[in-house]
Write a protein that holds these residues in place. Structure first.
Motif, short mmCIF file in Angstrom:
data_model
loop_
_atom_site.label_atom_id
_atom_site.label_comp_id
_atom_site.label_asym_id
_atom_site.label_seq_id
_atom_site.Cartn_x
_atom_site.Cartn_y
_atom_site.Cartn_z
N ALA A 193 29.68 57.00 32.05
CA ALA A 193 30.16 55.62 31.90
C ALA A 193 31.27 55.58 30.86
CB ALA A 193 29.03 54.70 31.50
N LEU A 202 28.08 48.88 38.41
CA LEU A 202 29.47 48.46 38.60
C LEU A 202 29.54 47.07 39.23
CD1 LEU A 202 31.04 51.76 39.95
CD2 LEU A 202 30.85 50.98 37.63
N GLN A 256 39.96 34.05 38.70
CA GLN A 256 39.57 34.69 37.45
C GLN A 256 40.32 36.01 37.33
OE1 GLN A 256 37.18 33.27 35.41
NE2 GLN A 256 36.92 31.57 36.82
N ASN A 310 38.21 42.67 26.70
CA ASN A 310 38.19 42.11 28.04
C ASN A 310 37.80 40.64 28.01
OD1 ASN A 310 38.40 41.99 30.74
ND2 ASN A 310 36.55 43.16 31.19
N GLN A 365 41.95 42.82 31.24
CA GLN A 365 42.05 44.25 31.51
C GLN A 365 42.93 44.53 32.73
OE1 GLN A 365 38.33 46.34 32.16
NE2 GLN A 365 38.10 46.61 29.97
N ASN A 388 42.79 40.93 43.15
CA ASN A 388 41.92 42.10 43.26
C ASN A 388 42.67 43.25 43.92
OD1 ASN A 388 39.77 40.59 42.31
ND2 ASN A 388 38.96 40.12 44.34
N LEU A 422 26.66 51.49 32.42
CA LEU A 422 27.70 51.13 33.38
C LEU A 422 28.03 49.64 33.33
CD1 LEU A 422 26.67 53.22 36.52
CD2 LEU A 422 28.64 53.60 35.05
N VAL A 440 38.76 53.12 32.74
CA VAL A 440 38.61 51.89 31.95
C VAL A 440 38.28 50.72 32.87
CG1 VAL A 440 39.83 50.22 30.53
CG2 VAL A 440 40.09 52.67 30.09
N TYR A 441 38.93 50.69 34.03
CA TYR A 441 38.80 49.54 34.92
C TYR A 441 37.49 49.57 35.70
CZ TYR A 441 40.60 45.88 38.03
OH TYR A 441 40.80 44.72 38.73
N TYR A 442 37.08 50.75 36.16
CA TYR A 442 35.90 50.84 37.02
C TYR A 442 34.67 51.43 36.34
CZ TYR A 442 38.79 49.49 40.89
OH TYR A 442 39.61 48.79 41.71
N THR A 443 34.81 51.89 35.09
CA THR A 443 33.68 52.37 34.27
C THR A 443 33.08 53.70 34.69
OG1 THR A 443 33.09 50.07 34.04
CG2 THR A 443 31.61 51.63 33.07
N LYS A 444 32.82 53.89 35.98
CA LYS A 444 32.09 55.11 36.36
C LYS A 444 33.04 56.23 36.74
CE LYS A 444 30.04 55.84 40.32
NZ LYS A 444 29.13 55.74 41.47
N SER A 466 40.91 39.19 34.85
CA SER A 466 40.47 39.78 33.58
C SER A 466 41.71 40.30 32.87
CB SER A 466 39.45 40.88 33.82
OG SER A 466 40.08 42.04 34.25
N PHE A 491 41.76 54.17 35.73
CA PHE A 491 40.63 54.00 36.65
C PHE A 491 39.32 53.95 35.86
CE2 PHE A 491 37.30 55.49 39.43
CZ PHE A 491 37.58 54.90 40.65
N THR A 519 38.42 36.83 30.19
CA THR A 519 38.79 36.37 31.52
C THR A 519 39.70 35.17 31.41
OG1 THR A 519 36.67 37.15 32.27
CG2 THR A 519 37.86 35.71 33.75
#
Lengths: 391, 291
Positions: free
Chosen positions: B119, A247, B135, B126, B139, B9, A275, B208-212, B137, B206, B128
């Motif tokens: 994942a 991440l 920056q 995506n 997304q 952020n 990831l 899509v944005y944070y992957t995990k 994104s 969440f 930037t």
């Protein structure tokens, strides 16, 4: 009263048994038997069984080779394998069995640091050498009080050494002058690597411009990464585990932090690529014990031999470490000229410049091997051999 | 331009807190229950979206809507099975049930699919965008847009529709609403459905944005959203939105100032300070409008 007598009788039998055991050991140590018994105490089942199984293949290959070439001073190696079920209590039991019942000359194992530490006391009590192929925690050979466990050795380098390697790589190969460190505050592994990176990098003339930390299981690293970016580092060292590192790299690239990133063997998992995404992982490096793509002649010979025996499968780092462990031990037994554990221990500690598959090894006073490490680069999601870094 | 970047952020993070906080605040507003299982509905939403995308090959929007629908049904089931029988019990009994429900969902999911993380597939383009050196994104802009759209739809439902009127009536006085012929049980179920649907949407966003995503991912965002709801004034819908965004920005600023290890602590320090000095939250008691 009868009961009490029974107890005394039982206790005296036990004591007699132990005494007899010791006596037998001494005589077998001095006597001329034609086989050298070596115990193998590995995680052949349980949650880290893949480590144990990989080591076993390497150990078997090396043992067969040595025996085919006439053994050690004409004596064949006989392996006695015990499965410790990836459990430290079982590892201790296995060590007791190997030292008392089988009276082995030395024990190879276990794969993990914790299961090796569980055998340290037994090794000391029975004066039997325990040699772990892959336990990388410094605590395996050096106890909490700073005293070296006399009979415990290892083949792999220790964790903080990877930080040293990464720092040398950054300073000498990538030629960067300032770096940032982003470590996992909850992991001794990560903090140890970060500390040794900083020390070596600064000694090499670089400066660490930013030191940040995260907590395991975090998902949002953008704020800290933005802070790191504002310090304009040329290189970021992240000695963490793949779940968070994946991440961190993804978010860092989104924020436009496009400098090289580097980590250690904690990154080594296919999940990292899922990831972070293959694109974000470009221009990142990890240290590792060994690579089957290393062009070194000795390594390629080993790869060929291993593939012949294992249906074409390329050997991984654990296979190589298992293989090297047998040779490291065989070298010490040969120089000791006997199967007396105390002599073998002394010779192991004196090992210098022994050429093995995972590098040229010397053992230092803390029983930590000094050896080279490999740097791998991620290219489109694949690990590619980049260079070899000497200590 | 570091500070602009940090505010961006924070807003991205805060919009996810806000979506979860809405569900907390709506349920609290109507039956005075802190629904601790809400963070886990969020987790279930993330997994529904994940399987919809990887298993059925759905795009982002179909997966988002499917996840909202399934979470809405799931929320109603939780309410009917676990909370409705306790409607007249003490509040502490309902609260303990909510905690039990939360653990049941978390470990139920672990039992079914294991605890390993997953994942999220990349379903949104995506790129930037550079704005004054910060920056952004595409997304995060997109996600912010969806969150705002969902909040506007919610405001519309609460203020302009019949069910919204019923919800507001029940939250003011349940017995009086019943006397006026409002079906209180259905209204409460509708509240759970809407709140859980929003949590489901937050789950997909969440992911899509944070992957995990993983089975225990709902615990910390759930608690943070609870703090956000209290910060804005629990039971007040605009309060949850503002509280969520504010909390996200505060956390970013704490990290930006170099105290990243104190970030989680900061959220709970805010909770304690709010409870001591202004228990009714930013939006206070006087302008209170409960749902």
């Amino acid at each position: 009263m009868k009961n009490k007598f029974a107890k005394i009788a039982m206790a005296s039998t036990l004591v007699a048994g132990i005494l007899a055991g010791c006596g037998a050991k001494e005589s077998s140590g001095g006597g001329a038997s034609d086989k050298i018994k070596i115990g193998v105490n590995l995680e052949l089942s349980g949650n880290v069984a893949s480590y144990g199984e990989s080591l076993e293949k390497g150990i078997d290959l090396a043992t067969d080779e040595i025996n085919a070439n006439g053994g050690i001073d004409g004596k064949e190696i006989k392996l006695i394998k015990v499965d410790n079920k990836s459990d430290s209590a079982e590892a201790a039991n296995a060590a007791i069995k190997l030292t008392s019942k089988d009276q082995v000359t030395a024990i190879i194992g276990a794969a993990t640091s914790g299961n090796t530490v569980a055998q340290a006391q037994i090794a000391d009590n029975t004066k039997t050498v325990v040699l772990t192929p892959s336990g990388t925690s410094p605590s395996v050979t050096v106890g909490k009080d700073g005293k070296v466990n006399e009979f415990v050795f290892r083949t792999s380098y220790i964790d903080p050494f990877q930080g040293t390697v990464a720092a040398n790589f950054a300073a000498n190969d990538l030629k960067v002058k300032n770096a940032a460190i982003y470590a996992d505050s909850g992991s001794d592994y990560s903090k140890g690597l970060a500390a040794s990176f900083k020390e070596t990098f600064e000694a090499a003339g670089g400066s660490v411009v930013s030191e940040e930390a995260y907590v395991g299981k975090d998902t949002d690293f953008r704020a800290t990464l933005t802070r790191i970016k504002s310090k304009n580092p040329e290189f970021v060292f992240i000695p963490g585990y793949y779940e968070e590192v994946g991440l961190i790299i993804k978010q860092a690239r989104e924020l436009g932090l496009n400098v090289p990133f580097m980590g250690a063997d904690g990154w080594d998992s296919p999940t990292l690529v899922e990831l972070a995404g293959a694109d974000a992982l470009n221009n990142t490096y990890i240290t590792n014990h060994y690579s089957s793509e290393d062009p070194d002649k000795k390594i390629q010979e080993f790869v060929t031999k291993f593939k012949d025996k294992n249906k074409g499968a390329a050997p991984n780092a654990f296979n190589a470490l298992g293989y090297d462990t047998v040779y490291l031990l065989a070298d010490a037994i040969k120089r000791a000229g006997s199967t007396d554990s105390t002599k073998i221990k002394d010779e192991l500690a004196k090992t210098t410049d022994l050429s093995l598959v995972t590098g040229v090894v010397s053992i230092d006073k803390n029983h930590h091997p000094i050896k080279s490490a490999i740097v791998l680069e991620y290219k489109d999601g694949k690990q590619v051999f980049f260079t070899k870094v000497n200590p | 331009m570091e500070w602009l970047q940090q505010i961006i952020n924070g807003i991205s993070l805060g919009s996810i807190y806000a979506l979860i906080a809405l569900g907390y605040t709506m349920v609290y507003g109507i039956i005075k229950l802190i629904n601790f299982a809400h963070g886990d509905v969020f987790m279930v939403g993330a997994f529904v979206g994940f399987y919809a995308i990887t298993g059925f090959g759905l795009g982002f929007f179909p997966a988002l809507i499917l996840s909202m629908v399934i979470c809405a049904i799931f929320g109603v089931l939780i309410e009917r099975i676990a909370y409705k029988p306790l409607r007249n019990a003490t509040r502490i009994a309902a609260l303990i049930t909510a905690i039990g429900m939360s653990l049941l969902i978390e470990y139920g999911v672990i039992y079914v699919r294991g605890a390993q993380p997953e994942a999220y597939p990349n379903v949104l383009p995506n790129t930037t965008i550079n704005v004054f050196g910060a920056q952004i994104s595409s997304q995060s802009l997109f996600i912010l847009g969806i969150s705002v759209a969902l909040m506007i739809i919610l405001q519309f439902i609460v203020h302009k529709t019949k069910i919204g009127k019923a919800m507001r009536a029940v939250s003011h006085d349940m017995d009086a609403a019943r006397l006026m012929g409002i079906n209180v049980d259905n209204t409460i179920s509708a509240t759970f459905a809407i709140g859980s649907g929003l949590a489901g949407a937050a789950g997909v966003i969440f992911g899509v944005y944070y992957t995990k995503i993983e089975p225990l991912m709902g615990v910390i965002p759930g608690l943070k959203a609870f703090v956000a709801a209290v910060l804005g004034g629990i039971g007040i819908i605009p309060g949850a939105m503002v509280g969520g965004l504010l909390l996200g920005v505060i956390e970013s600023i704490v990290s930006a100032a170099g105290f990243s290890l104190w970030r989680d602590a900061a959220a709970f320090v805010i909770l304690i300070l709010i409870l001591i000095f202004r228990p009714s939250g930013i939006f206070g008691k006087n302008t209170r409008e409960k749902v």
